[in-house]
Scaffold this motif. Structure first.
Motif, mmCIF file in Angstrom:
data_model
loop_
_atom_site.group_PDB
_atom_site.id
_atom_site.type_symbol
_atom_site.label_atom_id
_atom_site.label_comp_id
_atom_site.label_asym_id
_atom_site.label_seq_id
_atom_site.Cartn_x
_atom_site.Cartn_y
_atom_site.Cartn_z
ATOM 1 N N ALA A 300 1.623 -1.379 0.289
ATOM 2 C CA ALA A 300 0.457 0.161 -0.157
ATOM 3 C C ALA A 300 0.822 1.103 0.795
ATOM 4 O O ALA A 300 1.795 0.986 0.954
ATOM 5 C CB ALA A 300 -1.280 -0.068 1.239
ATOM 6 N N ASN A 301 0.450 1.399 -0.781
ATOM 7 C CA ASN A 301 1.649 3.022 -0.877
ATOM 8 C C ASN A 301 1.091 4.896 -0.862
ATOM 9 O O ASN A 301 -0.075 4.858 -1.377
ATOM 10 C CB ASN A 301 1.825 2.757 -2.731
ATOM 11 C CG ASN A 301 3.515 4.244 -2.688
ATOM 12 O OD1 ASN A 301 3.762 4.060 -4.098
ATOM 13 N ND2 ASN A 301 3.957 5.083 -1.793
ATOM 14 N N PHE A 302 1.203 5.334 -0.050
ATOM 15 C CA PHE A 302 0.833 6.722 -0.126
ATOM 16 C C PHE A 302 2.145 7.880 -0.172
ATOM 17 O O PHE A 302 2.097 7.426 0.016
ATOM 18 C CB PHE A 302 0.347 7.019 1.403
ATOM 19 C CG PHE A 302 -1.032 5.897 2.490
ATOM 20 C CD1 PHE A 302 -2.333 6.154 1.597
ATOM 21 C CD2 PHE A 302 -0.388 4.890 2.552
ATOM 22 C CE1 PHE A 302 -3.179 5.428 1.702
ATOM 23 C CE2 PHE A 302 -1.621 3.914 2.649
ATOM 24 C CZ PHE A 302 -3.187 4.366 1.958
ATOM 25 N N MET A 303 1.525 9.423 -0.174
ATOM 26 C CA MET A 303 2.211 10.125 -0.565
ATOM 27 C C MET A 303 2.734 10.547 1.336
ATOM 28 O O MET A 303 1.546 10.677 2.106
ATOM 29 C CB MET A 303 1.344 11.483 -0.479
ATOM 30 C CG MET A 303 1.262 11.310 -2.167
ATOM 31 S SD MET A 303 2.346 11.354 -3.859
ATOM 32 C CE MET A 303 3.321 13.029 -2.461
ATOM 33 N N ASP A 304 4.004 10.655 1.791
ATOM 34 C CA ASP A 304 3.953 10.813 2.956
ATOM 35 C C ASP A 304 3.360 11.856 3.660
ATOM 36 O O ASP A 304 3.111 12.826 2.759
ATOM 37 C CB ASP A 304 6.320 11.003 3.054
ATOM 38 C CG ASP A 304 6.132 12.290 2.229
ATOM 39 O OD1 ASP A 304 5.465 13.024 1.070
ATOM 40 O OD2 ASP A 304 7.092 13.302 2.909
ATOM 41 N N VAL A 305 3.355 11.812 4.808
ATOM 42 C CA VAL A 305 2.878 12.500 5.951
ATOM 43 C C VAL A 305 3.002 14.114 5.586
ATOM 44 O O VAL A 305 2.217 15.260 5.672
ATOM 45 C CB VAL A 305 3.034 12.161 6.993
ATOM 46 C CG1 VAL A 305 4.220 11.614 7.735
ATOM 47 C CG2 VAL A 305 2.151 12.938 8.264
ATOM 48 N N ASN A 306 4.067 14.230 4.983
ATOM 49 C CA ASN A 306 5.057 15.640 5.247
ATOM 50 C C ASN A 306 4.723 16.119 3.775
ATOM 51 O O ASN A 306 4.571 17.183 3.670
ATOM 52 C CB ASN A 306 6.936 15.543 5.621
ATOM 53 C CG ASN A 306 7.145 15.438 6.626
ATOM 54 O OD1 ASN A 306 6.435 15.630 7.743
ATOM 55 N ND2 ASN A 306 7.418 14.218 6.960
ATOM 56 N N ASN A 314 -1.391 10.912 9.196
ATOM 57 C CA ASN A 314 -0.432 10.182 9.583
ATOM 58 C C ASN A 314 -0.585 9.023 8.649
ATOM 59 O O ASN A 314 -1.730 7.994 9.252
ATOM 60 C CB ASN A 314 0.280 9.540 10.258
ATOM 61 C CG ASN A 314 1.418 9.288 10.675
ATOM 62 O OD1 ASN A 314 2.134 8.593 9.140
ATOM 63 N ND2 ASN A 314 2.990 9.305 11.231
ATOM 64 N N PRO A 315 -0.455 8.337 7.525
ATOM 65 C CA PRO A 315 -0.856 7.488 6.582
ATOM 66 C C PRO A 315 -0.268 6.160 6.822
ATOM 67 O O PRO A 315 -0.242 4.738 7.274
ATOM 68 C CB PRO A 315 -0.052 7.224 4.741
ATOM 69 C CG PRO A 315 1.041 8.093 4.951
ATOM 70 C CD PRO A 315 0.539 9.643 6.518
ATOM 71 N N ALA A 316 0.717 6.080 7.644
ATOM 72 C CA ALA A 316 1.425 5.323 9.437
ATOM 73 C C ALA A 316 0.415 4.335 10.018
ATOM 74 O O ALA A 316 0.885 3.435 10.280
ATOM 75 C CB ALA A 316 2.867 5.667 9.981
ATOM 76 N N LEU A 357 8.499 9.599 11.552
ATOM 77 C CA LEU A 357 6.988 9.721 11.852
ATOM 78 C C LEU A 357 6.392 8.422 10.860
ATOM 79 O O LEU A 357 5.201 8.117 10.993
ATOM 80 C CB LEU A 357 6.105 10.612 10.826
ATOM 81 C CG LEU A 357 6.796 11.963 11.510
ATOM 82 C CD1 LEU A 357 5.636 12.797 10.567
ATOM 83 C CD2 LEU A 357 6.192 12.300 13.047
ATOM 84 N N GLY A 358 7.384 7.261 11.122
ATOM 85 C CA GLY A 358 6.855 6.177 10.683
ATOM 86 C C GLY A 358 6.953 5.735 9.196
ATOM 87 O O GLY A 358 6.415 4.938 9.145
ATOM 88 N N ASN A 359 7.017 6.703 8.301
ATOM 89 C CA ASN A 359 6.657 6.607 7.052
ATOM 90 C C ASN A 359 8.234 6.061 6.651
ATOM 91 O O ASN A 359 9.111 6.967 5.712
ATOM 92 C CB ASN A 359 7.136 8.567 6.237
ATOM 93 C CG ASN A 359 5.721 8.703 6.395
ATOM 94 O OD1 ASN A 359 4.641 9.170 6.110
ATOM 95 N ND2 ASN A 359 4.824 8.176 7.864
ATOM 96 N N SER A 360 8.680 4.513 6.728
ATOM 97 C CA SER A 360 10.020 4.281 6.087
ATOM 98 C C SER A 360 9.422 3.182 5.459
ATOM 99 O O SER A 360 8.807 2.948 6.375
ATOM 100 C CB SER A 360 11.098 3.978 6.787
ATOM 101 O OG SER A 360 11.802 3.108 6.324
#
Length: 453
Positions: A300-306, A314-316, A357-360
Protein backbone atom coordinates in the motif's frame (compact mmCIF):
# COMPACT_ATOMS: atom_id res chain seq x y z
CA UNK A 1 -15.70 -13.18 -17.40
CA UNK A 2 -13.31 -15.95 -18.19
CA UNK A 3 -14.44 -19.39 -17.01
CA UNK A 4 -11.25 -19.85 -15.04
CA UNK A 5 -12.23 -16.95 -12.78
CA UNK A 6 -15.44 -18.69 -11.69
CA UNK A 7 -13.45 -21.82 -10.91
CA UNK A 8 -10.60 -20.12 -9.06
CA UNK A 9 -9.54 -22.14 -6.03
CA UNK A 10 -8.71 -19.85 -3.12
CA UNK A 11 -5.20 -20.59 -1.92
CA UNK A 12 -4.98 -20.62 1.86
CA UNK A 13 -1.40 -21.88 1.96
CA UNK A 14 0.27 -18.78 0.54
CA UNK A 15 3.20 -17.64 2.67
CA UNK A 16 2.97 -13.87 2.86
CA UNK A 17 6.17 -12.00 2.28
CA UNK A 18 7.11 -8.78 4.03
CA UNK A 19 7.64 -5.50 2.21
CA UNK A 20 11.26 -6.17 1.29
CA UNK A 21 10.36 -9.44 -0.39
CA UNK A 22 6.98 -8.68 -1.95
CA UNK A 23 8.21 -8.58 -5.52
CA UNK A 24 9.69 -5.10 -5.78
CA UNK A 25 13.43 -4.43 -6.34
CA UNK A 26 15.62 -4.16 -3.26
CA UNK A 27 16.52 -0.66 -4.47
CA UNK A 28 14.41 1.29 -6.94
CA UNK A 29 15.86 2.86 -10.08
CA UNK A 30 12.80 3.95 -11.98
CA UNK A 31 10.94 6.24 -14.33
CA UNK A 32 7.35 7.38 -14.64
CA UNK A 33 5.30 6.55 -17.73
CA UNK A 34 3.74 9.99 -17.64
CA UNK A 35 1.36 11.28 -20.32
CA UNK A 36 0.58 7.75 -21.49
CA UNK A 37 -2.68 6.69 -19.81
CA UNK A 38 -3.11 10.12 -18.16
CA UNK A 39 -2.39 12.86 -20.67
CA UNK A 40 -0.25 15.90 -19.83
CA UNK A 41 -0.24 18.03 -22.93
CA UNK A 42 2.89 19.99 -22.00
CA UNK A 43 4.90 16.85 -22.69
CA UNK A 44 3.39 16.44 -26.16
CA UNK A 45 4.03 19.75 -27.98
CA UNK A 46 2.81 19.42 -31.56
CA UNK A 47 2.34 22.08 -34.18
CA UNK A 48 -1.42 21.73 -34.13
CA UNK A 49 -1.80 21.85 -30.36
CA UNK A 50 -2.28 25.03 -28.29
CA UNK A 51 0.80 26.41 -26.58
CA UNK A 52 -0.79 28.08 -23.56
CA UNK A 53 0.12 25.28 -21.17
CA UNK A 54 0.28 27.53 -18.11
CA UNK A 55 -3.51 27.87 -17.93
CA UNK A 56 -5.02 24.49 -18.72
CA UNK A 57 -8.56 25.86 -18.46
CA UNK A 58 -8.18 27.89 -21.67
CA UNK A 59 -7.58 25.00 -24.08
CA UNK A 60 -8.37 21.37 -24.77
CA UNK A 61 -5.66 19.91 -22.57
CA UNK A 62 -7.11 16.87 -20.80
CA UNK A 63 -8.97 13.65 -21.50
CA UNK A 64 -12.18 15.16 -20.16
CA UNK A 65 -12.05 18.34 -22.28
CA UNK A 66 -11.14 16.38 -25.41
CA UNK A 67 -13.95 13.86 -24.84
CA UNK A 68 -16.48 16.68 -24.48
CA UNK A 69 -15.23 18.45 -27.60
CA UNK A 70 -14.89 15.34 -29.80
CA UNK A 71 -17.26 12.67 -28.46
CA UNK A 72 -17.36 10.72 -31.72
CA UNK A 73 -13.60 10.39 -32.20
CA UNK A 74 -12.13 10.53 -28.69
CA UNK A 75 -11.75 6.76 -28.29
CA UNK A 76 -9.95 6.31 -31.62
CA UNK A 77 -7.74 9.35 -31.04
CA UNK A 78 -6.58 8.16 -27.65
CA UNK A 79 -6.15 4.59 -28.85
CA UNK A 80 -3.63 5.92 -31.37
CA UNK A 81 -1.87 7.87 -28.62
CA UNK A 82 -1.77 4.89 -26.22
CA UNK A 83 -0.46 2.73 -29.05
CA UNK A 84 2.46 5.00 -29.92
CA UNK A 85 3.50 6.96 -26.82
CA UNK A 86 4.78 3.92 -24.93
CA UNK A 87 6.09 1.01 -27.01
CA UNK A 88 8.02 -2.25 -26.83
CA UNK A 89 11.04 -0.30 -28.09
CA UNK A 90 10.81 2.02 -25.07
CA UNK A 91 10.79 -0.99 -22.75
CA UNK A 92 13.90 -2.39 -24.40
CA UNK A 93 15.65 0.97 -24.02
CA UNK A 94 14.68 1.24 -20.35
CA UNK A 95 15.86 -2.29 -19.63
CA UNK A 96 19.20 -1.59 -21.33
CA UNK A 97 19.50 1.53 -19.15
CA UNK A 98 19.16 -0.52 -15.96
CA UNK A 99 15.68 0.70 -15.03
CA UNK A 100 14.06 -1.84 -12.72
CA UNK A 101 10.80 -0.05 -11.81
CA UNK A 102 8.17 2.05 -13.52
CA UNK A 103 5.37 4.04 -11.94
CA UNK A 104 2.31 4.13 -14.19
CA UNK A 105 -0.03 7.10 -13.68
CA UNK A 106 -3.65 6.01 -14.15
CA UNK A 107 -6.98 7.79 -14.19
CA UNK A 108 -10.01 6.42 -12.43
CA UNK A 109 -11.68 6.14 -15.85
CA UNK A 110 -9.53 3.15 -16.78
CA UNK A 111 -12.22 1.31 -14.79
CA UNK A 112 -14.91 2.45 -17.19
CA UNK A 113 -17.87 1.47 -14.99
CA UNK A 114 -16.86 4.22 -12.55
CA UNK A 115 -17.44 7.05 -15.05
CA UNK A 116 -20.76 8.83 -14.51
CA UNK A 117 -21.83 9.27 -18.10
CA UNK A 118 -22.99 11.57 -19.59
CA UNK A 119 -21.99 14.13 -16.94
CA UNK A 120 -18.43 12.79 -17.10
CA UNK A 121 -16.63 12.06 -20.36
CA UNK A 122 -13.37 10.17 -20.82
CA UNK A 123 -11.83 7.94 -23.50
CA UNK A 124 -12.54 4.22 -23.32
CA UNK A 125 -10.28 1.25 -23.97
CA UNK A 126 -7.21 2.12 -21.89
CA UNK A 127 -7.25 -1.10 -19.87
CA UNK A 128 -6.26 -3.18 -22.90
CA UNK A 129 -3.21 -0.98 -23.48
CA UNK A 130 -2.28 -1.14 -19.79
CA UNK A 131 -2.39 -4.93 -19.97
CA UNK A 132 -0.21 -4.96 -23.06
CA UNK A 133 2.34 -2.59 -21.52
CA UNK A 134 2.45 -4.58 -18.29
CA UNK A 135 3.17 -7.69 -20.33
CA UNK A 136 6.11 -6.02 -22.05
CA UNK A 137 7.48 -4.78 -18.73
CA UNK A 138 7.03 -8.18 -17.11
CA UNK A 139 8.98 -9.87 -19.90
CA UNK A 140 11.76 -7.33 -19.35
CA UNK A 141 11.86 -8.00 -15.59
CA UNK A 142 10.70 -4.47 -14.73
CA UNK A 143 8.44 -4.09 -11.68
CA UNK A 144 5.43 -1.75 -11.54
CA UNK A 145 3.68 0.70 -9.22
CA UNK A 146 0.09 1.48 -10.24
CA UNK A 147 -0.45 5.13 -9.33
CA UNK A 148 -4.00 6.50 -8.93
CA UNK A 149 -2.91 9.74 -10.53
CA UNK A 150 -6.27 11.26 -11.50
CA UNK A 151 -9.05 10.56 -9.02
CA UNK A 152 -12.83 10.75 -9.32
CA UNK A 153 -14.05 14.27 -8.67
CA UNK A 154 -10.51 15.73 -9.15
CA UNK A 155 -8.10 15.89 -6.19
CA UNK A 156 -6.29 19.15 -7.04
CA UNK A 157 -7.47 22.27 -8.84
CA UNK A 158 -6.32 23.40 -12.29
CA UNK A 159 -3.93 20.54 -13.02
CA UNK A 160 -3.66 18.61 -16.27
CA UNK A 161 -2.62 15.49 -14.38
CA UNK A 162 -6.11 15.15 -12.87
CA UNK A 163 -7.68 14.49 -16.27
CA UNK A 164 -10.07 17.42 -15.84
CA UNK A 165 -8.65 20.91 -15.44
CA UNK A 166 -11.15 22.53 -13.09
CA UNK A 167 -11.42 24.55 -9.90
CA UNK A 168 -14.34 22.38 -8.80
CA UNK A 169 -12.49 19.91 -6.58
CA UNK A 170 -14.89 17.19 -5.44
CA UNK A 171 -12.70 14.20 -4.61
CA UNK A 172 -12.88 14.80 -0.86
CA UNK A 173 -16.51 13.72 -0.61
CA UNK A 174 -18.07 10.41 0.49
CA UNK A 175 -19.26 9.60 -3.03
CA UNK A 176 -15.89 10.04 -4.71
CA UNK A 177 -13.96 8.43 -1.88
CA UNK A 178 -16.28 5.49 -2.51
CA UNK A 179 -15.52 5.42 -6.22
CA UNK A 180 -11.78 5.50 -5.47
CA UNK A 181 -12.19 2.51 -3.16
CA UNK A 182 -14.00 0.56 -5.87
CA UNK A 183 -11.11 1.42 -8.23
CA UNK A 184 -8.72 0.13 -5.57
CA UNK A 185 -10.63 -3.14 -5.19
CA UNK A 186 -10.59 -3.69 -8.96
CA UNK A 187 -6.87 -2.91 -9.31
CA UNK A 188 -5.95 -5.07 -6.31
CA UNK A 189 -7.95 -7.95 -7.77
CA UNK A 190 -6.34 -7.62 -11.18
CA UNK A 191 -2.91 -7.41 -9.55
CA UNK A 192 -3.51 -10.83 -7.98
CA UNK A 193 -5.65 -12.56 -10.58
CA UNK A 194 -4.55 -11.32 -13.97
CA UNK A 195 -1.27 -12.76 -15.32
CA UNK A 196 -0.51 -9.48 -17.12
CA UNK A 197 -0.42 -7.78 -13.70
CA UNK A 198 2.05 -10.18 -12.07
CA UNK A 199 4.82 -7.57 -11.90
CA UNK A 200 2.65 -5.04 -10.01
CA UNK A 201 4.01 -4.82 -6.46
CA UNK A 202 2.37 -1.61 -5.20
CA UNK A 203 -0.73 0.53 -5.64
CA UNK A 204 -0.59 4.24 -4.80
CA UNK A 205 -3.72 5.64 -3.18
CA UNK A 206 -3.73 9.21 -4.48
CA UNK A 207 -1.21 11.30 -6.38
CA UNK A 208 -0.48 14.74 -4.93
CA UNK A 209 -3.57 15.59 -2.87
CA UNK A 210 -4.09 19.19 -1.81
CA UNK A 211 -1.20 20.17 0.49
CA UNK A 212 -3.41 21.86 3.08
CA UNK A 213 -4.96 19.04 5.09
CA UNK A 214 -7.68 21.42 6.28
CA UNK A 215 -9.03 21.33 2.71
CA UNK A 216 -9.13 17.51 2.49
CA UNK A 217 -11.81 16.45 5.00
CA UNK A 218 -11.83 12.76 5.96
CA UNK A 219 -8.77 12.02 3.84
CA UNK A 220 -7.29 10.09 6.76
CA UNK A 221 -10.37 7.87 6.84
CA UNK A 222 -9.98 7.29 3.10
CA UNK A 223 -6.37 6.21 3.68
CA UNK A 224 -7.53 3.69 6.27
CA UNK A 225 -10.24 2.39 3.95
CA UNK A 226 -7.77 2.16 1.05
CA UNK A 227 -5.57 -0.21 3.04
CA UNK A 228 -8.54 -2.22 4.25
CA UNK A 229 -9.81 -2.59 0.67
CA UNK A 230 -6.53 -4.08 -0.57
CA UNK A 231 -6.25 -6.41 2.41
CA UNK A 232 -9.89 -7.51 2.10
CA UNK A 233 -9.24 -8.64 -1.48
CA UNK A 234 -6.10 -10.49 -0.37
CA UNK A 235 -7.72 -12.17 2.61
CA UNK A 236 -10.56 -13.31 0.36
CA UNK A 237 -7.93 -14.96 -1.81
CA UNK A 238 -6.44 -16.68 1.23
CA UNK A 239 -3.31 -14.53 1.10
CA UNK A 240 -1.87 -14.10 4.56
CA UNK A 241 -1.05 -10.46 5.33
CA UNK A 242 2.03 -9.88 7.53
CA UNK A 243 1.75 -7.74 10.65
CA UNK A 244 -2.00 -8.26 10.63
CA UNK A 245 -4.46 -10.07 12.85
CA UNK A 246 -7.26 -9.66 10.33
CA UNK A 247 -8.95 -12.72 8.93
CA UNK A 248 -12.04 -13.57 6.95
CA UNK A 249 -13.94 -16.82 6.81
CA UNK A 250 -15.23 -17.95 3.43
CA UNK A 251 -17.84 -20.68 3.50
CA UNK A 252 -17.18 -23.93 1.66
CA UNK A 253 -20.06 -23.30 -0.72
CA UNK A 254 -18.28 -20.34 -2.32
CA UNK A 255 -14.65 -21.33 -1.74
CA UNK A 256 -14.09 -22.02 -5.45
CA UNK A 257 -15.65 -18.81 -6.71
CA UNK A 258 -13.74 -15.58 -6.10
CA UNK A 259 -16.53 -13.14 -6.84
CA UNK A 260 -18.97 -15.05 -4.64
CA UNK A 261 -16.33 -15.13 -1.91
CA UNK A 262 -15.76 -11.38 -2.25
CA UNK A 263 -19.49 -10.79 -1.83
CA UNK A 264 -19.26 -12.78 1.39
CA UNK A 265 -16.23 -10.78 2.52
CA UNK A 266 -18.15 -7.56 1.87
CA UNK A 267 -20.36 -8.35 4.85
CA UNK A 268 -17.43 -8.90 7.24
CA UNK A 269 -17.78 -6.44 10.11
CA UNK A 270 -14.01 -6.18 10.56
CA UNK A 271 -14.13 -3.78 7.60
CA UNK A 272 -15.72 -0.34 7.57
CA UNK A 273 -19.08 0.24 5.93
CA UNK A 274 -17.34 2.15 3.14
CA UNK A 275 -15.04 -0.78 2.39
CA UNK A 276 -17.92 -3.25 2.48
CA UNK A 277 -19.84 -1.14 -0.03
CA UNK A 278 -16.79 -0.78 -2.32
CA UNK A 279 -16.17 -4.52 -2.35
CA UNK A 280 -19.78 -5.24 -3.23
CA UNK A 281 -19.79 -2.66 -6.01
CA UNK A 282 -16.50 -3.99 -7.39
CA UNK A 283 -17.81 -7.54 -7.90
CA UNK A 284 -19.81 -6.99 -11.14
CA UNK A 285 -16.97 -4.89 -12.56
CA UNK A 286 -14.47 -7.65 -11.83
CA UNK A 287 -16.78 -10.16 -13.46
CA UNK A 288 -16.93 -8.07 -16.64
CA UNK A 289 -13.17 -7.46 -16.77
CA UNK A 290 -12.11 -11.03 -16.01
CA UNK A 291 -8.89 -12.30 -14.44
CA UNK A 292 -6.99 -15.55 -13.95
CA UNK A 293 -4.21 -15.93 -11.34
CA UNK A 294 -2.98 -15.06 -7.81
CA UNK A 295 -0.05 -13.54 -5.90
CA UNK A 296 1.41 -12.15 -2.66
CA UNK A 297 0.50 -9.07 -0.57
CA UNK A 298 0.69 -5.75 -2.38
CA UNK A 299 2.47 -2.73 -0.96
CA UNK A 300 0.00 0.00 0.00
CA UNK A 301 1.61 3.23 -1.18
CA UNK A 302 0.83 6.77 0.01
CA UNK A 303 2.21 10.24 -0.48
CA UNK A 304 4.19 10.78 2.74
CA UNK A 305 2.71 12.55 5.75
CA UNK A 306 4.91 15.60 5.12
CA UNK A 307 3.25 16.15 1.74
CA UNK A 308 0.49 17.94 3.65
CA UNK A 309 0.49 20.48 6.46
CA UNK A 310 -2.17 21.77 8.85
CA UNK A 311 -2.56 18.62 10.97
CA UNK A 312 -2.42 15.97 8.24
CA UNK A 313 -3.35 12.36 8.84
CA UNK A 314 -0.35 10.03 9.08
CA UNK A 315 -0.68 7.10 6.64
CA UNK A 316 1.70 5.09 8.85
CA UNK A 317 -1.13 4.86 11.38
CA UNK A 318 -3.30 2.79 9.01
CA UNK A 319 -0.70 0.20 8.00
CA UNK A 320 -1.86 -3.40 7.70
CA UNK A 321 0.90 -5.43 6.06
CA UNK A 322 3.56 -4.03 3.71
CA UNK A 323 3.40 -0.28 3.17
CA UNK A 324 5.65 2.37 1.60
CA UNK A 325 5.71 6.12 1.10
CA UNK A 326 6.25 8.50 -1.80
CA UNK A 327 7.58 12.05 -1.98
CA UNK A 328 7.93 14.35 -5.00
CA UNK A 329 10.67 16.97 -5.17
CA UNK A 330 10.90 19.78 -7.71
CA UNK A 331 13.25 22.64 -6.92
CA UNK A 332 11.18 25.66 -7.90
CA UNK A 333 12.04 27.60 -4.73
CA UNK A 334 15.59 26.48 -4.02
CA UNK A 335 17.07 29.73 -5.29
CA UNK A 336 18.11 30.78 -8.76
CA UNK A 337 21.72 29.65 -8.88
CA UNK A 338 23.69 26.37 -8.79
CA UNK A 339 25.05 26.91 -5.27
CA UNK A 340 21.57 27.29 -3.78
CA UNK A 341 20.45 24.09 -5.47
CA UNK A 342 23.40 22.12 -4.13
CA UNK A 343 22.97 23.49 -0.62
CA UNK A 344 19.33 22.45 -0.74
CA UNK A 345 20.02 18.88 -1.87
CA UNK A 346 22.89 18.54 0.63
CA UNK A 347 20.50 19.33 3.46
CA UNK A 348 17.67 17.10 2.25
CA UNK A 349 15.53 16.46 5.38
CA UNK A 350 12.82 14.19 3.97
CA UNK A 351 14.23 10.72 4.67
CA UNK A 352 15.00 11.32 8.36
CA UNK A 353 11.87 13.41 8.91
CA UNK A 354 9.67 10.74 7.38
CA UNK A 355 11.34 7.89 9.22
CA UNK A 356 10.76 9.68 12.52
CA UNK A 357 7.03 9.57 11.76
CA UNK A 358 7.01 5.97 10.61
CA UNK A 359 6.96 6.81 6.90
CA UNK A 360 9.62 4.33 5.86
CA UNK A 361 10.61 2.93 3.41
CA UNK A 362 10.41 6.11 1.37
CA UNK A 363 11.02 6.42 -2.33
CA UNK A 364 11.08 9.61 -4.39
CA UNK A 365 8.40 9.02 -7.00
CA UNK A 366 8.87 12.21 -9.01
CA UNK A 367 11.90 14.44 -9.62
CA UNK A 368 13.64 16.00 -12.59
CA UNK A 369 16.65 18.05 -13.66
CA UNK A 370 14.48 21.15 -14.11
CA UNK A 371 15.91 24.40 -12.74
CA UNK A 372 14.66 27.96 -12.43
CA UNK A 373 17.80 29.27 -14.12
CA UNK A 374 19.60 28.60 -17.39
CA UNK A 375 21.55 25.51 -16.34
CA UNK A 376 24.70 24.52 -18.18
CA UNK A 377 25.37 20.96 -19.26
CA UNK A 378 28.16 20.77 -16.69
CA UNK A 379 25.74 21.65 -13.91
CA UNK A 380 23.16 19.12 -15.10
CA UNK A 381 25.77 16.33 -14.88
CA UNK A 382 26.38 17.38 -11.28
CA UNK A 383 22.70 17.96 -10.51
CA UNK A 384 21.81 14.47 -11.73
CA UNK A 385 24.56 12.91 -9.59
CA UNK A 386 23.59 14.91 -6.49
CA UNK A 387 19.90 14.07 -6.68
CA UNK A 388 20.50 10.38 -7.40
CA UNK A 389 22.82 10.14 -4.41
CA UNK A 390 20.40 11.94 -2.09
CA UNK A 391 17.36 9.90 -3.09
CA UNK A 392 19.26 6.62 -3.04
CA UNK A 393 19.63 7.03 0.72
CA UNK A 394 15.96 6.09 0.86
CA UNK A 395 14.32 3.19 -1.01
CA UNK A 396 15.24 4.70 -4.38
CA UNK A 397 13.99 7.05 -7.06
CA UNK A 398 11.58 7.28 -10.00
CA UNK A 399 12.30 10.03 -12.53
CA UNK A 400 9.62 12.22 -14.14
CA UNK A 401 9.39 11.44 -17.01
CA UNK A 402 10.62 8.55 -19.15
CA UNK A 403 10.44 10.82 -22.21
CA UNK A 404 9.29 14.23 -23.41
CA UNK A 405 8.46 14.87 -27.02
CA UNK A 406 10.76 17.32 -28.76
CA UNK A 407 9.65 19.86 -31.34
CA UNK A 408 10.31 23.37 -32.56
CA UNK A 409 7.72 24.62 -30.06
CA UNK A 410 10.07 23.72 -27.22
CA UNK A 411 13.27 24.95 -28.86
CA UNK A 412 14.31 21.49 -29.90
CA UNK A 413 15.40 19.51 -26.85
CA UNK A 414 15.41 22.47 -24.44
CA UNK A 415 12.56 21.10 -22.33
CA UNK A 416 13.35 17.43 -22.88
CA UNK A 417 16.95 17.78 -21.65
CA UNK A 418 15.68 18.49 -18.15
CA UNK A 419 12.50 16.38 -18.08
CA UNK A 420 13.17 13.30 -20.23
CA UNK A 421 15.20 10.46 -18.73
CA UNK A 422 15.92 9.00 -22.14
CA UNK A 423 17.05 12.39 -23.48
CA UNK A 424 19.20 12.92 -20.37
CA UNK A 425 20.72 9.50 -20.89
CA UNK A 426 21.47 10.33 -24.52
CA UNK A 427 23.09 13.64 -23.51
CA UNK A 428 25.14 11.94 -20.81
CA UNK A 429 23.55 13.62 -17.77
CA UNK A 430 22.61 10.17 -16.52
CA UNK A 431 25.02 7.26 -16.33
CA UNK A 432 24.12 4.11 -18.26
CA UNK A 433 24.14 2.25 -14.95
CA UNK A 434 21.55 4.08 -12.81
CA UNK A 435 23.39 3.07 -9.62
CA UNK A 436 26.62 4.69 -10.82
CA UNK A 437 27.79 8.32 -10.74
CA UNK A 438 29.92 10.45 -13.01
CA UNK A 439 32.21 10.99 -10.04
CA UNK A 440 32.68 7.60 -8.35
CA UNK A 441 33.98 9.35 -5.23
CA UNK A 442 31.06 11.74 -4.98
CA UNK A 443 30.27 13.13 -1.57
CA UNK A 444 27.23 15.30 -1.87
CA UNK A 445 28.24 18.02 0.59
CA UNK A 446 32.01 17.90 0.88
CA UNK A 447 33.36 16.26 -2.25
CA UNK A 448 34.33 17.43 -5.68
CA UNK A 449 30.83 18.02 -6.95
CA UNK A 450 30.20 20.76 -4.40
CA UNK A 451 33.70 22.15 -4.48
CA UNK A 452 33.39 22.90 -8.19
CA UNK A 453 30.26 25.05 -7.84
Amino acid sequence: MRQILAGLVLLSTFVARAWAASGQPTHIYGVNLGSWLVLELWMLPQGDKPTNYANCSTCISTESSFARAYPDTVDATFAQHWDTWFTQSDVSTLKAAGINTVRIPLGYWIVEDLVDRPSESYPRGGLNYLRRGLGWLQNAGIQVILDHHALPGVQTAKQMFTGNCTTDVQFYTPYNYGRALVWTAVMATLSHLDPDFENVFAIEAANEPINDAAQTPDYGTFQENFVQTIRAVELTLGISVPLSNLSVSVSASVSNNFTAALIETSSATIFSAEVQAALLEAVPIIMRIGATQSGTPLVANFMDVNWQYNNPSNPADVAIGPQAYDDHLYYSSAGNDPTSYMISICNLPEIKADAALGNSPLWFGEWSLDTQFNATDEFLYQWADAQKLAYSKGAGWIYWNFKIETSNLTNGTARARQWSYLEGLELGFFTQDPAAFHDPNIDMCFGKIFARI
